[in-house]
Design an enzyme around this catalytic site. Structure first.
Site, short mmCIF file in Angstrom:
data_model
loop_
_atom_site.label_atom_id
_atom_site.label_comp_id
_atom_site.label_asym_id
_atom_site.label_seq_id
_atom_site.Cartn_x
_atom_site.Cartn_y
_atom_site.Cartn_z
N GLU A 18 -76.67 -11.20 71.72
CA GLU A 18 -75.97 -9.94 71.49
C GLU A 18 -76.10 -9.01 72.69
OE1 GLU A 18 -73.94 -8.44 69.69
OE2 GLU A 18 -73.92 -9.26 67.66
N ASN A 158 -71.17 -2.42 64.36
CA ASN A 158 -70.87 -3.26 65.52
C ASN A 158 -69.77 -2.60 66.33
OD1 ASN A 158 -72.26 -5.72 66.19
ND2 ASN A 158 -71.76 -6.47 64.14
N ASP A 206 -67.32 -8.45 65.56
CA ASP A 206 -68.67 -8.23 66.08
C ASP A 206 -68.52 -7.32 67.31
OD1 ASP A 206 -71.42 -8.45 66.93
OD2 ASP A 206 -71.55 -10.35 65.88
#
Length: 299
Positions: A18, A158, A206
């Site tokens: 991430e 997100n 995301d």
């Protein structure tokens, strides 16, 4: 390399890769593996790779103006010099033990914006169900002061992107929706939440990044296997296929900011799935034919 030729460039095997960011000063990519509890730094030109383990979840990372990093941990925002100790700058939701930090990105004004969510990771790192919308948005200044940005609640916070016209775009993964906000300068808070991009049927939203034309590139996690390029007025411009099923975060990098890099995850995947798709959790790259913009720096 063309957009349809996205390829694996680093077999990271991240559980949840991430918060990818390109450090234009040293030509390296920086990102985290939340559940793997580590921070990566990679020179994609040479393949030189460093990684630093963390004692607990590490949820996001951004670059600092002085050359270090600002890092989101489980509950804290910390200042970090690569390889050194974490220096706590701010603690978020200390009175809410059931939440954790998630997405965090440096804003154009040099502050660090971060979102929270109900904790979805058990003591054994197995997934926990999210039963309610506990996520909130915060702004952390270089003085360590944390301020709530909105009364809105999110399932999973997100995407944090600032459009050229000043609007802020964010996502709630659980709602399969991206939203836009106007910034209320006087109040120092976000205005009304408006739908920006909803109803797209491939995966869930995301992380995202912005290109030089002001378009949003959104990773479609949970089986989406693609990036969606979204116009500044919230329309689907194109879809770019990826050789991974859970793309999580993306950033433009390279000398001309013309390479799009993408992290991915293997969270919740079975041994059989991973045997059939061993590159899940890897770092990928493609040339989409547009350029990005340099990352903001904290402070």
């Amino acid at each position: 390399m063309h957009e349809t030729e996205a390829g694996l460039i680093f077999d990271a095997r991240d559980v949840v890769g991430e918060s990818l960011v390109w450090d234009d000063r040293c030509g390296r990519l920086v990102w985290v593996d939340i559940i793997g509890r580590r921070i990566h730094r990679l020179n994609p030109s040479t393949g030189a790779h460093e990684n630093w383990p963390t004692d607990d979840l590490v949820t996001s990372v951004g670059l600092r103006a002085d050359g270090g990093a600002v890092v989101g941990l489980r509950k804290a925002i910390a200042l970090w010099d690569f390889g050194g100790p974490f220096g706590t700058l701010a603690t978020i939701e200390a009175d809410r033990p059931g939440t954790r930090l998630n997405e965090g990105v440096v804003a154009p004004d040099g502050s660090f914006w971060v979102g929270t969510m109900a904790n979805n990771i058990g003591p054994d790192d197995a997934p926990l169900a999210i039963a309610s919308d506990e996520g909130r948005l915060y702004r952390v200044g270089s003085n360590g002061k944390a301020a709530s940005l909105s009364e809105d609640r999110f399932g999973i916070t997100n995407t944090m992107a600032w459009l050229p016209d000043g609007r802020f775009v964010t996502a709630d993964t659980t709602k399969n929706a991206l939203y836009s906000y106007e910034w209320d300068e006087k109040a120092g808070r976000l205005g009304e939440r408006l739908p920006f991009f909803t109803g797209f049927e491939r995966g869930l939203p995301d992380g995202s990044c912005l290109d030089a034309d002001g378009y949003v590139w959104n990773c479609r996690v949970v089986g989406g296997s693609c990036l969606a390029r979204i116009t500044p007025d919230g329309r689907l411009d194109r879809i770019v296929e990826l050789p991974c099923s859970w793309p999580t975060s993306c950033a433009f990098g390279g000398a001309g900011l013309d390479t799009l890099f993408v992290t991915s995850a293997r969270f919740t995947m079975s041994a059989e799935q991973l045997a059939a798709n061993p590159s899940e959790g890897g770092l990928f790259a493609l040339k989409p034919g547009v350029r990005g913009v340099a990352a903001n720096r904290f402070g």
